[in-house]
Design an enzyme around this catalytic site. Structure first.
Site, short mmCIF file in Angstrom:
data_model
loop_
_atom_site.label_atom_id
_atom_site.label_comp_id
_atom_site.label_asym_id
_atom_site.label_seq_id
_atom_site.Cartn_x
_atom_site.Cartn_y
_atom_site.Cartn_z
N LYS A 180 0.84 -1.20 0.00
CA LYS A 180 0.00 0.00 0.00
C LYS A 180 0.87 1.25 0.00
CE LYS A 180 -1.79 -1.57 3.75
NZ LYS A 180 -2.60 -1.87 4.96
N THR A 212 -9.08 9.09 7.12
CA THR A 212 -8.46 7.89 6.57
C THR A 212 -8.25 6.80 7.63
OG1 THR A 212 -6.27 8.86 6.90
CG2 THR A 212 -7.29 9.17 4.73
N GLY A 214 -8.52 3.59 9.50
CA GLY A 214 -9.03 2.26 9.20
C GLY A 214 -8.91 1.84 7.75
N THR A 215 -8.16 2.60 6.95
CA THR A 215 -8.03 2.23 5.53
C THR A 215 -7.34 0.87 5.37
OG1 THR A 215 -6.04 3.61 5.45
CG2 THR A 215 -8.07 4.55 4.56
N GLY A 216 -6.33 0.60 6.18
CA GLY A 216 -5.62 -0.68 6.07
C GLY A 216 -6.49 -1.86 6.45
N CYS A 217 -7.22 -1.72 7.54
CA CYS A 217 -8.14 -2.78 7.97
C CYS A 217 -9.20 -3.02 6.90
CB CYS A 217 -8.84 -2.39 9.28
SG CYS A 217 -7.74 -2.00 10.64
#
Length: 274
Positions: A180, A212, A214-217
């Site tokens: 990412k 932004t 929690g974008t990874g989760c």
């Protein structure tokens, strides 16, 4: 009446975010929005909001393992997705529980180490355990740039660095890595799907927003849900990435810091399993 084997089941093994923007809460919202079924094993309770994490309470490892067994022995799972694991003891407990259950589905590892606000979420002595026990058996690993740097020991400043780090993660045993690039200093966001055979790149305009959290989760759970519903990995990658962009655009604007995404109203891109 003929019974069919259920599909679309995702077991999420991760921490709870009291602000609802990341962790188990974001995972459940994402998996549900994709149309899959979310079960959970909670690894930690965090005290947090959009401004940061003020406390973390790790769940005892035997309780985490018992949650995993309870789900897999009854409901089952097509995909297991891990998020915050906090300690080396929890990493080992999760790996042992998956081994004991004979889990044969796909494994999506989001190596959660640092929150969006910069708070450390994985103990230093847990990194090697994570590499050896879970990343080594993963179908796909989804690190951000900081996490990839910790896993490989290399700073990452460009898409070229991302691709090289992805290949090094594959060398740890993972079958694929989604790298990412949202934290690169660039006008565009470049994300890569790195496999042994290919590197797939997707670029998009960077959205100027503080919402932004929690974008990874969300990305990892979108991948897990799409895989559970029958998509291949490249399709799951495209759909999950598109959902994250849509959810950022749909953010409700809550909080004074890094606000949550708009999971409930964001469109899920179509795919083979949709």
């Amino acid at each position: 009446m003929t019974q069919t084997t259920p599909s679309g089941r995702v077991l999420i093994i991760a921490g709870s975010d009291s602000g609802g923007g990341a962790g188990i809460q974001a995972d459940i919202k994402t998996v549900t929005r994709f149309g899959a079924y979310a079960a959970t094993a909670v690894t930690a309770i965090t005290v947090q909001n959009t401004l940061g994490v003020s406390d973390v309470h790790a769940i005892p490892a035997p309780v985490v393992a018992a949650q995993i067994r309870a789900v897999l022995d009854d409901i089952g799972a097509d995909v297991v997705k891990t998020g915050m694991l906090a300690t080396a003891e929890l990493v080992h407990a999760v790996a042992d529980a998956l081994d004991a259950s004979g889990f044969k589905g796909k494994l999506v590892i989001d190596p959660v180490m640092v929150s969006t606000s910069g708070d450390r979420l994985l103990a230093d002595n847990a990194v090697e355990a994570l590499k050896a026990r879970l990343i080594a058996r993963a179908d796909v690993v989804t690190p951000n740039l900081a996490e990839a740097a910790v896993l490989t020991g290399r700073p990452i400043h460009s898409p070229f660095d991302m691709a090289r780090a992805g290949q090094e993660i594959l060398a740890l045993g993972a079958r694929a890595a989604i790298m990412k690039g949202g934290h690169l200093e660039d006008e565009t966001v470049t994300d890569l799907l790195v496999t042994a055979d290919d590197i797939k790149s997707i670029e998009g305009a960077k959205i100027d927003t503080r919402h932004t959290h929690g974008t990874g989760c969300t990305l990892a759970s979108g991948v897990a849900a799409a895989l559970a519903l029958g998509d291949d990995l490249p399709t799951a990658f495209v759909r999950a990435r598109g959902f994250v962009a849509n959810a950022i655009a749909a953010a409700p604007g809550f909080g004074k810091g890094h606000g949550p995404l708009g999971h409930a109203t964001a469109d899920v891109p179509e795919g083979e399993g949709a």
